[in-house]
Design an enzyme around this catalytic site. Structure first.
Site, short mmCIF file in Angstrom:
data_model
loop_
_atom_site.label_atom_id
_atom_site.label_comp_id
_atom_site.label_asym_id
_atom_site.label_seq_id
_atom_site.Cartn_x
_atom_site.Cartn_y
_atom_site.Cartn_z
N CYS A 19 0.77 -1.03 0.03
CA CYS A 19 0.10 -0.26 -0.36
C CYS A 19 0.46 1.42 -0.04
O CYS A 19 0.44 2.34 -0.50
CB CYS A 19 -1.41 0.19 1.20
N HIS A 75 -1.89 0.63 7.32
CA HIS A 75 -2.29 0.46 6.09
C HIS A 75 -1.93 2.19 5.72
O HIS A 75 -1.37 3.35 6.55
CB HIS A 75 -3.46 0.38 6.68
N ASP A 93 -7.87 5.15 -1.48
CA ASP A 93 -7.42 3.66 -1.27
C ASP A 93 -7.87 3.27 -1.94
O ASP A 93 -8.67 2.45 -2.03
CB ASP A 93 -8.27 3.44 0.48
#
Length: 218
Positions: A19, A75, A93
């Site tokens: 991520c 994250h 996202d």
């Protein structure tokens, strides 16, 4: 500027479990496509984690549950500050099943769910790093994704590893080491200035994200 609705998640580079690199490339693309400021000054990379490296987030594509919850070690998302006072700040996202992008207020309500009762070890804090600094300074040699035998835990992206402008090959740990003890309890001009100037930004509690954006000058 291009409207954000013209960009689908499929138009972005996305490698599962990377991520931080996905957000790095996403920020660059938003700038290149005219969706964000050319200098990325309206963007923030936000690392979400805690001391235990156990952070529950809902509405995640990787989940096998109906509510979409995943317990990540950390994250990373991109938040775009909107200048128009009538427009909501946006969360980008690529791992979320929510609309892309999502208004910050609804993303917090549906993904972070601050009202959901959690044990203390699951409480989340956020490291907020200004876009221009993040794009200059971030580096990852992907070593965190190898096991003790040197095998990949998850297949790496097809492109070369990201190296910081100053030549540093890896500083991911400095971004993801996040403690609630380091989190700013109150926001003021000095805290905001630190977020806009420090290499690794600042750490704030999840409940202060919206307030932080409101204090950043356009």
């Amino acid at each position: 500027m291009t409207t954000s609705t013209n960009l689908e998640p499929s138009t972005f580079q996305h490698t599962p479990f990377y991520c931080e690199e996905n957000v790095y490339l996403l920020c660059k693309k938003l700038c290149a496509d005219g969706v964000a400021n050319p200098d990325s000054s309206d963007l923030f990379a936000v690392f979400i984690s805690n001391e235990k490296k156990q952070v529950p987030l809902w509405n995640q594509k990787a989940s096998h549950r109906a509510d979409g919850v995943v317990l990540w070690d950390y994250h990373v998302i991109c938040i775009q500050k909107k200048k128009d006072g009538n427009s909501s700040h946006l969360v980008w996202d690529l791992d979320s099943s929510l609309p892309f992008p999502s208004p910050l207020s609804s993303y917090i309500a549906e993904t972070i769910r601050p009202s959901f009762p959690l044990f203390s070890e699951f409480k989340r804090s956020c490291r907020v790093v200004h876009g221009p600094i993040f794009l200059r300074s971030f580096a990852s040699d992907r070593s965190h994704m190898k096991d003790t035998a040197g095998n990949w835990v998850a297949q790496p992206p097809p492109y070369e590893a990201i190296v910081a402008e100053d030549g540093i090959p890896n500083n991911l740990n400095e971004y993801i080491e996040i403690s609630s003890e380091d989190a700013a309890e109150n926001l003021n001009a000095d805290v905001v200035k630190a977020a806009l100037t420090q290499k690794f930004g600042i750490v704030v509690g999840e409940s202060l994200l919206e307030e932080f954006l409101s204090l950043v000058d356009d």
